[in-house]
Design a protein around this motif. Sequence first.
Motif, PDB file in Angstrom:
ATOM      1  N   THR A 106       2.107  -3.610  10.513  1.00 45.28           N
ATOM      2  CA  THR A 106       0.799  -3.485   9.851  1.00 45.28           C
ATOM      3  C   THR A 106       0.917  -2.776   8.502  1.00 45.28           C
ATOM      4  O   THR A 106      -0.083  -2.527   7.853  1.00 45.28           O
ATOM      5  CB  THR A 106      -0.200  -2.717  10.757  1.00 45.28           C
ATOM      6  OG1 THR A 106       0.288  -1.393  10.963  1.00 45.28           O
ATOM      7  CG2 THR A 106      -0.373  -3.400  12.098  1.00 45.28           C
ATOM      8  N   GLN A 248      -2.844   1.182   7.657  1.00 42.89           N
ATOM      9  CA  GLN A 248      -1.929   0.562   8.629  1.00 42.89           C
ATOM     10  C   GLN A 248      -2.249   1.051  10.039  1.00 42.89           C
ATOM     11  O   GLN A 248      -2.168   0.311  11.014  1.00 42.89           O
ATOM     12  CB  GLN A 248      -0.445   0.727   8.260  1.00 42.89           C
ATOM     13  CG  GLN A 248       0.119   2.151   8.209  1.00 42.89           C
ATOM     14  CD  GLN A 248       0.429   2.753   9.568  1.00 42.89           C
ATOM     15  OE1 GLN A 248       0.744   2.045  10.515  1.00 42.89           O
ATOM     16  NE2 GLN A 248       0.325   4.070   9.659  1.00 42.89           N
ATOM     17  N   GLU A 251      -5.243  -0.855  11.404  1.00 42.20           N
ATOM     18  CA  GLU A 251      -4.894  -2.206  11.872  1.00 42.20           C
ATOM     19  C   GLU A 251      -4.203  -2.134  13.240  1.00 42.20           C
ATOM     20  O   GLU A 251      -4.453  -2.970  14.118  1.00 42.20           O
ATOM     21  CB  GLU A 251      -4.025  -2.923  10.841  1.00 42.20           C
ATOM     22  CG  GLU A 251      -3.615  -4.334  11.217  1.00 42.20           C
ATOM     23  CD  GLU A 251      -4.779  -5.308  11.370  1.00 42.20           C
ATOM     24  OE1 GLU A 251      -5.854  -5.072  10.789  1.00 42.20           O
ATOM     25  OE2 GLU A 251      -4.602  -6.321  12.096  1.00 42.20           O
TER      26      GLU A 251
END
Length: 274
Positions: A106, A248, A251
């Motif tokens: 991610t 990140q 996600e």
Amino acid sequence: MSPHVTDRYCVFGNPVAHSKSPFIHAAFAAQTDEQIEYTAIAAPLDNFAGAWREFVAQGGRGANVTIPFKEEAFRLCDTISSRARRAGAVNTLLLGKNGLTYGDTTDGIGLVRDLARQGVKLTGARILVLGAGGAVRGVLEPLLAETPASLHIANRTAEKAARLARDFADLGAITGGGFKDVTGGFDLVINGTSASLSGELPPLPDGLFATDATAYDMMYGAEPTVFLCWAGARGARPLDGLGMLVEQAAESFFQWRGKRPDTAAVMATLRESL
Ligand code: ATR
């Protein structure tokens, strides 16, 4: 009635005590009303797969993976996302209902989301990426998916940049070479070298930036990195990698729990704590 069992997640690294992921995921869980436990685990350098298996045996449902285990995590997965396959690395593990381990990365989408959130246009942009290691490989596919006008990779070891460009050539206008061949006029320059860690700056020409350019360092800290100081003094807008870290994580959280947390609030708190 069966006893309530809290789903367990963690970040694996070594060392990992400094990781901000437990704070970030606790904040996401509180926001979205998800009952999870998220800890930091220092996996042994010689047995990452064993650490994951043990975690799963103890109720682990998923994990983030950081240095130095991203490539090992990639190798242990039963199934893998196409972007992780391209990256050759995994930063998110998820245990499927079938007991199989799924891997994704991610980091790249985290970078692209952070840039979008900060109003940086990628479509049609002339992008320069510094560095050709794992961190850079991990972000190339999502960057190219935004269809920049061009993406050039420059690296201390020129051949590594050229090879990386060849590996991604089917996805867009991408080239690679050494620092000495870097020209100028870039709209966005992303520093993905680890030079910032040691306070070093890759050799770059003064005319690197176009008007209204952005300089992005994938590192972050309480103080701007040498690269961001250098870029700011040459008129570029300096942005550090704190937003990428939080995006990140968001996600990964979405993959595990199916909910998208509010990243801005968490970024603001983290920024204050640096
Ligand atoms: P990571 O996973 O962080 O990408 P890596 O795979 O070891 O780590 O890659 C580190 C990157 O930073 C490489 O591009 C490296 O350049 P080389 O390929 O020539 O080794 C780059 N790098 C590290 N220290 C640097 C420095 N002092 N100046 C410029 N580039 C540097």
